[in-house]
Design an enzyme around this catalytic site. Structure first.
Site, PDB file in Angstrom:
ATOM      1  N   LYS A  40       0.832  -1.212   0.000  1.00 17.30           N
ATOM      2  CA  LYS A  40       0.000   0.000   0.000  1.00 17.30           C
ATOM      3  C   LYS A  40       0.859   1.252   0.000  1.00 17.30           C
ATOM      4  CE  LYS A  40      -3.929  -2.218   2.196  1.00 17.30           C
ATOM      5  NZ  LYS A  40      -4.539  -2.658   3.450  1.00 17.30           N
ATOM      6  N   GLN A  57      -4.670  -1.239   9.571  1.00 15.49           N
ATOM      7  CA  GLN A  57      -4.646  -2.585   9.003  1.00 15.49           C
ATOM      8  C   GLN A  57      -5.322  -3.580   9.952  1.00 15.49           C
ATOM      9  OE1 GLN A  57      -3.642  -3.320   5.966  1.00 15.49           O
ATOM     10  NE2 GLN A  57      -3.714  -5.529   6.062  1.00 15.49           N
ATOM     11  N   ASP A 113     -10.880   3.504   4.005  1.00 14.03           N
ATOM     12  CA  ASP A 113     -11.244   2.082   3.953  1.00 14.03           C
ATOM     13  C   ASP A 113     -12.754   1.910   3.795  1.00 14.03           C
ATOM     14  OD1 ASP A 113      -9.375  -0.044   4.064  1.00 14.03           O
ATOM     15  OD2 ASP A 113      -8.956   0.331   6.196  1.00 14.03           O
TER      16      ASP A 113
HETATM   17  N1  LIG Z   1      -7.834  -1.935   7.060  1.00 16.19           N
HETATM   18  C1  LIG Z   1      -7.715  -2.901   6.133  1.00 16.19           C
HETATM   19  N2  LIG Z   1      -8.047  -2.643   4.851  1.00 16.19           N
HETATM   20  C2  LIG Z   1      -7.926  -3.613   3.891  1.00 16.19           C
HETATM   21  O1  LIG Z   1      -8.239  -3.364   2.711  1.00 16.19           O
HETATM   22  C3  LIG Z   1      -7.422  -4.900   4.275  1.00 16.19           C
HETATM   23  C4  LIG Z   1      -7.082  -5.106   5.612  1.00 16.19           C
HETATM   24  N3  LIG Z   1      -7.242  -4.105   6.525  1.00 16.19           N
HETATM   25  N4  LIG Z   1      -6.608  -6.312   6.015  1.00 16.19           N
HETATM   26  C5  LIG Z   1      -6.354  -7.377   5.064  1.00 16.19           C
HETATM   27  C6  LIG Z   1      -7.255  -7.303   3.858  1.00 16.19           C
HETATM   28  C7  LIG Z   1      -6.732  -8.073   2.668  1.00 16.19           C
HETATM   29  N5  LIG Z   1      -6.476  -7.082   1.645  1.00 16.19           N
HETATM   30  C8  LIG Z   1      -5.826  -7.339   0.443  1.00 16.19           C
HETATM   31  C9  LIG Z   1      -5.591  -6.358  -0.480  1.00 16.19           C
HETATM   32  C10 LIG Z   1      -4.878  -6.608  -1.627  1.00 16.19           C
HETATM   33  C11 LIG Z   1      -4.369  -7.858  -1.890  1.00 16.19           C
HETATM   34  C12 LIG Z   1      -3.560  -8.086  -3.120  1.00 16.19           C
HETATM   35  O2  LIG Z   1      -3.078  -7.162  -3.727  1.00 16.19           O
HETATM   36  N6  LIG Z   1      -3.354  -9.349  -3.558  1.00 16.19           N
HETATM   37  C13 LIG Z   1      -2.526  -9.692  -4.706  1.00 16.19           C
HETATM   38  C14 LIG Z   1      -1.456 -10.690  -4.342  1.00 16.19           C
HETATM   39  C15 LIG Z   1      -0.565 -10.245  -3.223  1.00 16.19           C
HETATM   40  C16 LIG Z   1       0.402 -11.358  -2.832  1.00 16.19           C
HETATM   41  O3  LIG Z   1       1.133 -11.835  -3.695  1.00 16.19           O
HETATM   42  O4  LIG Z   1       0.385 -11.743  -1.653  1.00 16.19           O
HETATM   43  C17 LIG Z   1      -3.378 -10.331  -5.789  1.00 16.19           C
HETATM   44  O5  LIG Z   1      -4.460 -10.836  -5.484  1.00 16.19           O
HETATM   45  O6  LIG Z   1      -2.922 -10.344  -6.928  1.00 16.19           O
HETATM   46  C18 LIG Z   1      -4.608  -8.845  -0.985  1.00 16.19           C
HETATM   47  C19 LIG Z   1      -5.336  -8.587   0.162  1.00 16.19           C
HETATM   48  C20 LIG Z   1      -6.804  -5.858   2.120  1.00 16.19           C
HETATM   49  N7  LIG Z   1      -7.258  -5.915   3.362  1.00 16.19           N
END
Ligand SMILES: Nc1nc(=O)c2c([nH]1)NC[C@@H]1CN(c3ccc(C(=O)N[C@@H](CCC(=O)O)C(=O)O)cc3)C=[N+]21
Ligand SMILES: NC(=O)C1=CN([C@@H]2O[C@H](COP(=O)(O)OP(=O)(O)OC[C@H]3O[C@@H](n4cnc5c(N)ncnc54)[C@H](OP(=O)(O)O)[C@@H]3O)[C@@H](O)[C@H]2O)C=CC1
Ligand SMILES: [Mg+2]
Length: 281
Positions: A53, A97, A120
């Site tokens: 992020k 987070q 968020d």
């Molecule tokens: N306050 C808060 N806001 C959130 O938005 C929040 C959170 N807490 N806690 C955890 C979850 C999970 N989350 C993700 C966002 C992007 C990917 C992402 O970019 N994933 C990549 C892969 C990343 C990798 O390789 O590990 C993809 O799907 O291509 C994953 C998970 C946001 N979250």
């Protein structure tokens, strides 16, 4: 028949480029969008996410501040930090987070964030605004899913959308966004009986459960749009979604991959929300 991919990486890259242009325009007026990301504790997945992020926001020209705190941070100390960020005019967006350590009441922390800085979209005021059609920040994950549907020119009006999962951060806001576009929406969860009977009627399925293979090919209407929010690990430790991708793609019309689907769009929409928070300031 093989489904067309909805490429989250490509759409996220276009979204980030658009944000970067708007950030430059705002900077020319003397405002640099500022995002504060708060991480409490050492959860390895969370550390990866917050680094992503911060990197994304710096590349788009935003000013991001990462605050790392030990897992022993008290709830009162965290609330005091958020209060200071609420008052800081250089900070337009605040993200705490999740998950938080168990001794901290996450709901209380989220409600302490100023709704004007709730990028968020998790605050009750943001949820209420979404539900009632008033301006406010939309949660990044379902917002990103809507952008993916828009990217294929999909007309939701009158379509049947089935959302699997009813969390406050994904399933419920997803259902509200689809409803606002005049889809007929069914929300499924762990007590739903005969999930397949419902998903087989769906023109759009959004899977947001957190379990592999929740949606298999026999549960999908030919040509349906499949949005996979899930983030799981398979037996080889590889990232995978909730959808049995290889078989479902033989039946569906469009499908989002994992990785490279909803995840990158979630991150891109955080930049959009932060930019818009700064534009409104
Ligand atoms: N306050 C808060 N806001 C959130 O938005 C929040 C959170 N807490 N806690 C955890 C979850 C999970 N989350 C993700 C966002 C992007 C990917 C992402 O970019 N994933 C990549 C892969 C990343 C990798 O390789 O590990 C993809 O799907 O291509 C994953 C998970 C946001 N979250
Ligand atoms: N790509 C991204 O950017 C993001 C991905 N995620 C991922 O999305 C997934 C969902 O996240 P989140 O909403 O926070 O998860 P939660 O655990 O909060 O919610 C999961 C939901 O799935 C329901 N559920 C559980 N088992 C079944 C089942 N067998 N059939 C139908 N429904 C079921 C639960 O029902 P009940 O309410 O009855 O318990 C619950 O409503 C996770 O894999 C998460 O990692 C999350 C956020 C962002
Ligand atoms: Mg959860």
């Amino acid at each position: 028949m093989t489904a067309e991919l909805i490429d989250g990486n490509a759409l996220a890259a276009r979204t980030r480029a658009d944000v970067a242009r708007r950030v430059q325009a705002l900077k020319a007026r003397g405002v640099t969008p500022g995002l504060a990301v708060i991480l409490v504790g050492e959860d390895p997945a969370s550390q990866v996410y917050v680094r992503h992020k911060v990197k994304d926001s710096e590349e788009a020209g935003l000013n991001s501040v990462l605050e790392r705190h030990p897992a022993t941070l008290s709830e009162a100390e965290l609330l005091a930090r958020i209060e200071a960020l609420n008052r800081d005019p250089a900070i337009h967006g605040i993200l705490v987070q999740l998950p938080l350590p168990r001794h901290i009441d996450a709901a209380r922390v989220i409600e302490s964030i100023s709704p004007a800085k709730d990028v968020d979209g998790f605050h009750v005021a943001s949820a209420g605004a979404l539900m009632t059609g008033q301006p406010g920040f939309w949660p990044c994950t379902p917002y990103g899913c809507m952008k993916m549907l828009d990217s294929i020119g999909y007309e939701l009006r009158g379509k049947h959308a089935v959302v699997i999962g009813r969390s406050n951060i994904v399933g419920k806001p997803m259902a509200m966004m689809l409803l606002a576009r005049s889809a007929t929406v069914t929300i499924c969860h762990s007590a739903t009986q005969d999930l397949g009977a419902l998903t087989r009627q769906a023109d759009v399925v959004v899977a947001a459960v957190g379990k592999r293979n929740v949606l298999t090919a026999d549960m999908v209407k030919p040509g349906a749009v499949i949005i996979d929010v899930g983030m799981n690990r398979n037996d080889e430790g590889k990232l995978c979604g909730d959808v049995d991708f290889e078989t479902v793609r033989q039946v569906a019309g469009w499908i989002t991959p994992v990785p490279g689907g909803v995840g990158p769009m979630t991150r891109a929409m955080l930049l959009v929300n932060t930019l818009e928070a700064a534009e409104r300031s």
